[in-house]
Motif scaffolding. Structure first.
Motif, short mmCIF file in Angstrom:
data_model
loop_
_atom_site.label_atom_id
_atom_site.label_comp_id
_atom_site.label_asym_id
_atom_site.label_seq_id
_atom_site.Cartn_x
_atom_site.Cartn_y
_atom_site.Cartn_z
N UNK A 51 18.28 77.06 57.18
CA UNK A 51 17.03 77.64 57.35
C UNK A 51 16.47 78.00 58.80
N UNK A 52 15.68 79.15 58.74
CA UNK A 52 15.17 79.64 60.21
C UNK A 52 13.86 80.47 59.72
N UNK A 53 13.04 80.13 60.73
CA UNK A 53 11.69 80.79 60.54
C UNK A 53 11.48 81.91 61.87
N UNK A 54 11.02 82.92 61.57
CA UNK A 54 11.01 83.93 62.69
C UNK A 54 9.48 83.87 63.36
N UNK A 55 9.24 84.68 64.13
CA UNK A 55 7.72 84.63 64.99
C UNK A 55 6.84 84.68 64.07
N UNK A 56 6.81 85.60 63.06
CA UNK A 56 5.76 86.00 62.17
C UNK A 56 5.51 84.74 60.90
N UNK A 57 6.24 83.89 60.94
CA UNK A 57 6.12 82.86 59.82
C UNK A 57 6.98 82.84 58.70
N UNK A 58 7.77 84.11 58.87
CA UNK A 58 8.78 84.29 57.50
C UNK A 58 9.88 83.29 57.58
N UNK A 59 9.97 82.75 56.39
CA UNK A 59 11.05 81.57 56.42
C UNK A 59 12.29 82.10 55.61
N UNK A 60 13.52 81.76 56.12
CA UNK A 60 14.73 82.37 55.70
C UNK A 60 15.76 81.01 55.24
N UNK A 61 15.97 81.18 53.87
CA UNK A 61 16.81 79.94 53.50
C UNK A 61 18.22 80.65 52.83
N UNK A 62 19.09 79.91 53.35
CA UNK A 62 20.64 80.10 52.84
C UNK A 62 20.80 79.30 51.64
N UNK A 63 21.25 80.11 50.55
CA UNK A 63 21.65 79.18 49.52
C UNK A 63 23.09 79.35 49.15
N UNK A 64 23.78 78.09 49.06
CA UNK A 64 25.12 78.10 48.75
C UNK A 64 25.58 78.38 47.55
N UNK A 65 24.86 77.85 46.57
CA UNK A 65 25.30 77.85 44.89
C UNK A 65 24.79 79.53 44.52
N UNK A 66 23.70 79.85 45.13
CA UNK A 66 23.33 81.00 44.70
C UNK A 66 23.80 82.50 45.33
N UNK A 67 24.60 81.98 46.78
CA UNK A 67 25.22 82.91 47.26
C UNK A 67 24.46 84.02 47.87
N UNK A 68 23.22 83.50 48.52
CA UNK A 68 22.17 84.45 49.03
C UNK A 68 21.55 83.99 49.95
N UNK A 69 20.57 84.99 50.90
CA UNK A 69 19.67 84.37 51.79
C UNK A 69 18.40 84.96 51.16
N UNK A 70 17.27 83.83 50.90
CA UNK A 70 16.14 84.17 50.40
C UNK A 70 15.01 84.28 51.68
N UNK A 71 14.15 85.22 51.46
CA UNK A 71 13.01 85.19 52.45
C UNK A 71 11.59 85.29 51.86
N UNK A 72 11.06 84.13 52.65
CA UNK A 72 9.74 83.89 51.77
C UNK A 72 8.57 84.27 53.07
N UNK A 73 7.59 84.81 52.66
CA UNK A 73 6.57 85.15 53.40
C UNK A 73 5.29 84.62 53.08
N UNK A 74 4.39 84.28 54.02
CA UNK A 74 3.28 83.67 53.86
C UNK A 74 2.14 84.97 53.21
N UNK A 75 1.39 84.29 52.14
CA UNK A 75 0.35 85.20 51.65
C UNK A 75 -0.90 84.77 52.07
#
Length: 75
Positions: A51-75
């Motif tokens: 997991x990582x969070x950038x300066x804007x507050x976007x959250x990045x999560x690496x998924x092992x089983x989903x084999x992807x990186x998800x980005x979540x943004x605050x609404x």
């Protein structure tokens, strides 16, 4: 409720993000470490490990089983 934390990220203002990849409790939990309050939870992230969070507050999560990186943004 993180059963097995696979990834942690802490911000300068003492907010910790916990990625849990354990089957049955998969997701991301956000906690204020100053008072222990859970600020939020995102469920259904398959095999969350890193997991990582950038300066804007976007959250990045690496998924092992989903084999992807998800980005979540605050609404």
């Amino acid at each position: 409720n993180a059963a097995t934390p696979y990834g942690l990220f802490m911000t300068r203002d003492d907010i910790i993000y916990v990625a849990d990849g354990t089957a049955g409790s998969e997701g991301l939990t956000v906690v204020n470490t100053r008072n222990g309050n859970v600020l939020g939870h995102i469920a259904g992230i398959t095999g969350a490990h890193m997991i990582s969070v950038d300066r804007r507050g976007s959250i990045y999560v690496a998924e092992v089983r989903g084999m992807a990186v998800e980005k979540f943004i605050e609404r």
